[in-house]
Design an enzyme around this catalytic site. Structure first.
Site, PDB file in Angstrom:
ATOM      1  CE  LYS A  87       1.326  -4.203  10.162  1.00  0.00           C
ATOM      2  NZ  LYS A  87       0.080  -4.421  10.407  1.00  0.00           N
ATOM      3  CD  GLU A 109      -2.668  -0.348   4.541  1.00  0.00           C
ATOM      4  OE1 GLU A 109      -3.090  -1.002   3.527  1.00  0.00           O
ATOM      5  OE2 GLU A 109      -2.801  -1.240   5.742  1.00  0.00           O
ATOM      6  CB  SER A 376       3.912  -7.580  16.501  1.00  0.00           C
ATOM      7  OG  SER A 376       4.315  -5.968  16.812  1.00  0.00           O
TER       8      SER A 376
END
Lengths: 396, 256
Positions: A87, A109, A376
């Protein structure tokens, strides 16, 4: 003809309120200006390398490869990035862009909390205000990440509407953006929402596949045969796929969260169970009922617990360039434990969905084939939930 | 052309918004009739959506109450058929793009026309995306109503020139809900519209008191009120129609 802007085949577009239109137009213009700006890019590269710790490793999972007895398995270690997930790639890009646009406040969010933590981190680094919207259900599933965001100086708003999960956090962040635009950038965390978000987020995440390509060429002198990544909105997956889309021999496989199974209502597998719709600013596939009411989806993974999928994935599915497979909670938890025991790597439960699919396909593949799995994120945040899944309570 | 223009031929218009099926179909039927009796000029009927991103807490809650009560698009179509036996004033649907798209755009809009719906308000359909529904709207003579927001600025002329039915002027930033004060320079926005179109302009978002409605109507062609009415429905439930009637009467008198 529908609006051609931000379309991926029939998907994408800008289905948002008039109030937000000038904001997304301003964002698009700023992005088009800065994306090829050498100063912007050298600043971003510096942040990637010296702050986030890029390039992330492409690690040969020797024990897993031997144990499964088929294709060679490489792990793209996005979990080793600063803040523990992919991210941060997107967030550093967007925060830098927002700063250039003169914005002083970021809103975001978050589902699992990884995007929220990344945004809170970038806000701290760049001296910006930050408010993160998180479904109330997720604030409980991911209490550690809530604490991390607060520690980083962000406000965390628990969203109680709807199912209290990721989709409600997105809705609430959109509502907040509508009420305060001039100083605020909505730092959307996945390749979803209205144009230009799916494109911007993809471009910032494309660093993953750019690195995989050069790293594997160096290690194996070939392209991968299969790339596996988990898909909620789909940002780490599109980042992992992007530089291979034109390499037709590379199989691209996105692993969706099937929850308790695609034949139950407790699933979040959009490609497997959804149909074409318009929601959260985009045309794409969504889990919904016959009247278009968005389904209350479910997955053990807060980060994949979303009823839609990014429009570019919907298009890659339509044209058959990428495949999307459902992975159940049970399979993901098994893979989570398997990777921990086999390689000493605790993956995020989201990423464990991709590991689970590798466990299914690797054994029957030839030993000269290569699978790259994008890990990830790291799995520390998930330990409480996985323990609970196994009937163990490790709280207090 | 639909009948929407008729709503603006009786002095300044008062437009109440009602969420269909909150708390049940019968109450909606009676509430609409009470509002019409009390002088409403156009009725905005909300078709509930599970995730209404342009709504504040009041209308979000109404959507969920209605969906929980088992309301569906088909039930709302039957309800409108019933209403059309005696209600002559224009009626429009307010709903989100997915409700229409998912039903089948052409099927939805042709059915809306058949039962006497004059227009559609779709908050998540900006100017750039209106081709999604416009061809079907034109085919079946249903006006696709455009919105202008405080942030529209350079977009006002473009939107106004192609507007149909009436223009929905969003009074404030943010989502629906009552506000103690409306700070946007709406007169300036409406002046920009008038330079480009003769279309009637009605102001909505944030209006709840007769004083506010009067002020808004003075600079436009009408006032739209949603959350304040939904609050009456939330408070009185099936007993609400009478109270909504009284409220609409006071509001119509204020804007007249």
């Amino acid at each position: 003809m529908t609006n051609p802007k931000g379309r991926f085949g029939i998907h994408g577009g800008q289905y948002i309120t008039e109030t937000l239109m000038n904001a997304v137009i301003e964002l698009e213009e700023a992005y088009n200006h800065y994306k090829d700006d050498p100063d912007f890019n050298s600043e971003l590269t510096d942040l990637f390398n010296n702050y986030a710790g890029r390039p992330s490793r492409l690690y040969f999972a020797k024990r897993m490869t031997e144990d499964l007895g088929g294709a060679k398995i490489y792990l793209k270690r996005e979990d080793l990035n600063h803040t523990g997930a992919h991210k941060i790639n997107n967030v550093l890009g967007q925060a830098l862009l927002a700063k250039k646009m003169g914005k002083t406040r970021l809103i975001a969010e978050t589902g699992a909390g990884q995007h929220g933590v990344a945004t809170a981190t970038a806000a701290a680094l760049m001296n910006m205000q930050c408010v993160v919207f998180m479904g109330v259900e997720d604030t409980q599933r991911q209490a550690l990440n809530v604490y991390r965001m607060k520690l980083l100086g962000s406000e965390v708003v628990p969203v109680e509407t709807g199912t209290g999960t990721l989709k409600d956090a997105v809705s609430e962040a959109m509502r907040e953006w509508t009420s305060r635009i001039s100083d605020t950038h909505y730092c959307l965390g996945s390749v979803m929402g209205p144009h230009p978000f799916p494109t911007i987020v993809r471009d910032f995440q494309a660093v993953i596949s750019r690195e995989i390509k050069s790293q594997l060429l160096e290690l194996e002198n070939k392209l991968p045969d299969v790339i596996l990544a988990c898909v909620g909105g789909g940002s780490n997956a599109i980042g992992s796929f992007w530089h291979f889309i034109n390499d037709k021999d590379v199989r691209l496989i996105g692993c969706e969260a099937a929850g308790r199974g695609v034949d139950t209502f407790e699933t979040a597998a959009t490609i497997a169970t959804g149909r074409l719709g318009i929601f959260h600013g985009m045309k794409s596939y969504f889990c919904q009922d016959e009247y278009g009411q968005i389904a209350p989806v479910y997955s053990i993974s807060a980060g994949l617990d979303y009823p839609g999928i990014g429009p570019e994935h919907a298009h890659l599915h339509d044209i058959g360039r990428a495949e999307y497979v459902p992975i159940t909670d049970e399979e993901a938890v098994n893979a989570f434990e398997y990777l921990a025991k086999t390689e000493g790597i605790i993956p995020a439960i989201e990423s464990a969905h991709a590991v689970a699919h590798a466990m299914k396909i690797a054994p029957s593949m030839n030993k000269d084939k290569v699978i790259v799995i994008t890990i990830s994120g790291r799995g520390d945040k998930d330990c409480t939930a996985i323990a609970r899944y196994r009937g163990e309570n490790i709280n207090e | 052309m639909s009948n929407i223009h008729k709503a603006f031929e009786n002095g300044k218009a008062f437009i109440p918004f009602i969420t269909c099926g909150d708390p049940d179909i019968n109450t909606t039927l009676e509430t609409v009739r009470a509002a019409v009796e009390a002088g409403a000029d156009l009725i905005e009927l909300g078709i509930p959506f599970s995730d209404p991103t342009a709504e504040g807490p009041v209308i979000q809650a109404a959507n969920l109450r209605a969906l929980k009560g088992g309301i569906t698009t088909d039930k709302i179509f039957s309800m409108v058929e019933d209403l059309r036996r005696d209600i002559k004033i224009p009626m429009v649907f307010m709903t989100y793009a997915n409700v229409i798209f998912s039903y089948g755009t052409e099927k939805f809009i042709s059915r809306a026309h058949e039962i006497g719906i004059d227009g559609l308000i779709i908050p998540d359909l900006p100017f750039e995306e209106k081709e999604e529904f416009l061809p079907a709207c034109h085919k079946y003579d249903v006006d696709l109503i455009s919105m202008i927001a405080p942030t529209s600025e350079n977009r006002i002329a473009m939107i106004a020139r192609e507007a149909e039915g009436f223009l929905y002027i969003v009074s404030s930033l943010g989502v629906t809900g009552t506000r103690s004060e409306i700070k946007t320079d709406l007169a300036k926005i409406i002046e920009a519209v008038r330079k480009n179109s003769k279309i009637p302009c009605a102001i909505g978002f944030g209006i709840s008191t007769p004083e506010q409605a009067k002020k808004m109507a003075a600079i436009s062609d009408g006032a739209i009120v949603g959350s304040a009415i939904i609050k009456i429905l939330a408070k009185y439930g099936t007993q609400a129609p009478r109270y909504v009637g009284e409220y609409v009467k006071a509001m119509k008198e204020a804007v007249r």
